[in-house]
Enzyme design. Sequence first.
Site, short mmCIF file in Angstrom:
data_model
loop_
_atom_site.label_atom_id
_atom_site.label_comp_id
_atom_site.label_asym_id
_atom_site.label_seq_id
_atom_site.Cartn_x
_atom_site.Cartn_y
_atom_site.Cartn_z
N CYS A 101 -12.21 13.26 14.32
CA CYS A 101 -11.13 12.27 14.17
C CYS A 101 -11.59 11.10 13.31
O CYS A 101 -10.87 10.63 12.43
CB CYS A 101 -10.68 11.79 15.54
SG CYS A 101 -9.27 10.66 15.49
N CYS A 198 -8.63 13.22 23.99
CA CYS A 198 -7.34 12.54 24.02
C CYS A 198 -6.16 13.49 24.02
O CYS A 198 -5.12 13.19 24.62
CB CYS A 198 -7.24 11.55 22.86
SG CYS A 198 -7.14 12.31 21.22
#
Length: 365
Positions: A101, A198
Amino acid sequence: MRILAAMSGGVDSAVAAARAVEAGHDVVGVHLALSRAGGTLRTGSRGCCTIEDAMDARRAADRLGIPFYVWDFSERFRDDVIDDFVAEYRAGRTPNPCMRCNEKIKFAALLERAIELGFDAVCTGHYATLVDGPDGRELHRASDEAKDQSYVLGVLTAEQLAHTYFPLGATPSKALVRAEAAARGLTVAQKPDSHDICFIPDGDTRGWLADRVGAQAGAIVNRSGAVVGSHEGAHAYTVGQRRGLKLGVPASDGKPRFVLEVRPVSNTVVVGPKEALATAEIAGERYTWAGRAPASDAFDCDVQIRAHAEPVPARAAFVGGALTVTPAVPFDGVAPGQTAVLYDGTRVIGQFTIDRTVSAVPVTA
C-alpha cells in the site's frame, strides 16, 4: 510548501496535518477511499479507511480550517494491493499488504497525483525521520523506537523521499501525540490504532483467502518427504505456524512441529522441528534503494525482516542478479514474500522482497 496531507481518520495523520499547518505550509487534506463497499464500518481497532474514518478525517480538517477532499482510489487499491495479496498467497508466499500500500498507493498513486496538481510534498502521520544528507534525502528511524515505521516505508525511492513530509518523526512518544491532539481539540485524540489487515476487518484471513484462493486438500509432509498429515488448503498455513496442524503422525522425539515451507505447485505443507526455522541466507531480485545505492556489490548492514523485529547484523552481496543477505546470527522463521529492509545504523539503505531462503539446519533422514 504546498502540502497534500493524507488523512486516514486517525490521530497520527490529524496531528501531522496540524503541524504542517502550524509550520506555515499551504495544506490541503485528502482521505483515500480504498474500499468499494462504501458502507464499511469500523469495529474498534479493526479495519481502517472506513466511512467512519472518512468522517473523522473531515472533522479534523474542519477543525484545522483546511480544504478537504475524498479521492476514490479503490480500483487502484484492489489491483495493486488486494489482488497482489491473493496472488502472493496462491504462489505460497507471505506478503505484507501495508508495504504494498505504501509502495503503490500512498507514495506512488497519491504522490503522482499530488505532483500533477502542483503540490510539493505528501504529508503522512508515519513515524520516521527524513534527513537531508550530502547525497540527497535519507530515510531514518523515528525517535520513538516503539512506534518506528521506517520498516514499512523502506519501499520508498529517492524520488519519492524528495516529495515526502513526516512531521511526527522526532516525537518522543505516541502519548505526546495524543495529548497534542486533545489540546488542539481534535476528536480523534483517543481513537484506537488500527490493527490487522484493513481489507479483512473481521480478522479472519484464512476464511477470506479460502473464498478467493479456493480450499484444495493436500498433504503435510516432513523434511524427508514422508506424509504426516493432511490439510484443507495450503493458503491457510504460514512459515513458523505451530497451532492447527492436526498431524496424524507424531514426531519421533515427541516435540512440536512447525510449518517450514509452503509448496503451492504440489499443494503440500512442509513441517519440522523448531530449530529448522533458523534461516542462514535470504535472497531476492526485487529490490529498491531509499536514497543513494550502495557503493559496492558487497557491504555490511543490519537487516530487519518484520515490522517490529530486532535488526540483525548481516553481509549483503549481489549474487547472480539477486541481492543475497547472510546474517551474523540466523533469522527465525522467514517466509518468501516477506520484505527485508536493510539499515546502516538508523538510515534505511533499501529493501527487497524475499524470494528464496536457505535453512541453517541440514535435512537428515
